[in-house]
Design an enzyme around this catalytic site. Structure first.
Site, mmCIF file in Angstrom:
data_model
loop_
_atom_site.group_PDB
_atom_site.id
_atom_site.type_symbol
_atom_site.label_atom_id
_atom_site.label_comp_id
_atom_site.label_asym_id
_atom_site.label_seq_id
_atom_site.Cartn_x
_atom_site.Cartn_y
_atom_site.Cartn_z
ATOM 1 N N HIS A 100 -6.814 -3.481 -10.653
ATOM 2 C CA HIS A 100 -7.006 -4.929 -10.722
ATOM 3 C C HIS A 100 -8.500 -5.210 -10.847
ATOM 4 C CE1 HIS A 100 -7.187 -9.087 -10.032
ATOM 5 N NE2 HIS A 100 -7.705 -8.976 -8.827
ATOM 6 N N ASN A 108 -11.987 -12.243 -13.251
ATOM 7 C CA ASN A 108 -10.798 -11.910 -12.457
ATOM 8 C C ASN A 108 -9.638 -12.773 -12.962
ATOM 9 O OD1 ASN A 108 -8.799 -11.671 -10.506
ATOM 10 N ND2 ASN A 108 -10.214 -11.748 -8.781
ATOM 11 N N CYS A 127 -2.732 -11.261 -6.935
ATOM 12 C CA CYS A 127 -3.192 -10.357 -8.012
ATOM 13 C C CYS A 127 -2.322 -9.105 -8.128
ATOM 14 C CB CYS A 127 -4.637 -9.953 -7.767
ATOM 15 S SG CYS A 127 -5.721 -11.354 -7.551
#
Ligand code: UT7
Length: 324
Positions: free
Chosen positions: A251, A281, A112
């Site tokens: 994030h 996500n 990520c």
């Protein structure tokens, strides 16, 4: 000479999968998903719509926003944990799809944190004479999600975000970066099979080892610390306090991680970009998608100090401070 984001764009697939849809396929509830993660819905790509399609669409939008033509691009970097295939790289496929010249094109793998890692590569490329670089975060996590595992399948979605990064004489752009990694945590968030350790086989598929596996609770604890460390270390390098930050784009893994990070930094939530409610996500795509949304909504304006922080598989983490 500074290195700035001259254009930004994003793309998500049309299909929406809501928490209520998930209630019909696994034992979960909209209430659990919303309160434990902050997610309400996510996007799901079609079977015949690989990561490079999302990436190319986001890239075209970034080029439009920067008013740069595809044949002016001098490099393409794609950050992804879900490439179309192990090779060729998704970046090469994007190079062909957008009609760019024969330019340097490659993927990077940093979970990520990938898009932020890619920005530092871009920065050094530009300082070495390149210009007009596409840096893309693109993911199709739903393609490696096990929809019988309620601890992971409610979390992930598909998206792509892209920036056209170039040199500028103006006093704006990337001011500071900070990166870290610790491979001893690798087993807590991984896709075990499909590489050289456990090559794809009937057994690997039957054992569902080609799917994403995560020890959510353990990841959570490290994520909260690492996101804060990323922010503080990035700001410290240029002697800027968190109170001076105009907008934070973290994030998007869990609203509780984001709120804890913002609270420790004393940044109010109205200065924080959120997209996990709509997209879940989206790993390396979450920050460029967030930047695009904030820019389009007029939530960030020229001259603003924008802090980007991420944490992900590896573990990797890091931060980038930008003057917009
Ligand atoms: O993007 C890169 C990094 N990723 C992250 O940063 C993710 C970090 N982790 C998280 O965001 C959270 O740990 C999760 C959202 C994944 C999970 O939240 P949690 O509060 O840590 O829940 P948990 O895993 O401790 O599970 C609590 C309970 C368990 O039941 P018991 O054992 O207490 O009876 C789970 O079985 O919730 C249960 N549970 C669910 N219940 C309904 C787990 N998933 C679900 C579900 N629906 N989908």
């Amino acid at each position: 000479m500074n290195v700035c984001i001259a254009g930004i764009g994003s793309y998500v697939p049309d299909k929406v999968l809501t928490n209520f849809d998930l209630e019909k396929i696994i034992e979960t509830s909209d209430e659990w998903i919303r309160t434990r993660s902050g997610i309400r819905e996510r996007r799901v790509s079609k079977d015949n719509e690989p990561t490079s399609d999302l990436a190319a669409n986001a890239a075209k939008r970034a080029l439009e926003s920067a008013k740069i033509k595809a044949d002016e691009v001098e490099a393409i970097i794609v950050a992804t944990a879900t490439p179309d295939m192990l090779f060729p790289s998704t970046a090469c496929l994007v190079q062909h799809k957008i009609g760019a010249r024969r330019i340097i094109s490659f993927d990077i793998s940093a979970g990520c944190t990938g898009w932020l890692y890619a920005l530092t590569i871009v920065e050094s490329f530009i300082k070495n004479g390149y210009d007009n670089i596409l840096v893309i975060g693109a993911e199709e996590l739903t393609k490696i999600t096990d929809y019988t595992d309620r601890s992971t399948c409610v979390l992930f979605g598909d998206a792509a975000g892209a920036a056209l990064v170039k040199k500028t004489d103006e006093k704006r752009g990337i001011l500071s970066t900070y990166y870290s990694a610790d491979g001893s945590y690798g087993h807590l968030l991984q896709q075990p099979a499909g590489g050289s350790r456990i090559p794809a086989s009937h057994e690997s598929v039957e054992s569902k080892l080609h799917y994403l596996k995560m020890e959510g609770n353990e990841v959570f604890k490290v994520a909260v610390r690492a996101m804060y460390e990323s922010a503080i270390e990035t700001l410290k390098k240029v002697n800027i306090s968190s109170e001076q930050v105009d907008f934070l784009i973290p994030h998007q893994a869990n609203i509780r991680i984001i709120e804890a990070t913002a609270k420790r930094l004393k940044i109010p939530m109205d200065k924080v970009g959120i997209n996990l409610d709509k997209y879940g996500n989206t790993s390396a795509a979450s920050i460029p998608v967030g930047l695009d949304q904030a820019a389009k909504a007029g939530r960030i304006k020229k001259g603003d100090l924008i802090l980007l922080v991420a944490f992900g598989a590896g573990f990797t983490w890091g931060g980038v401070l930008v003057r917009w």
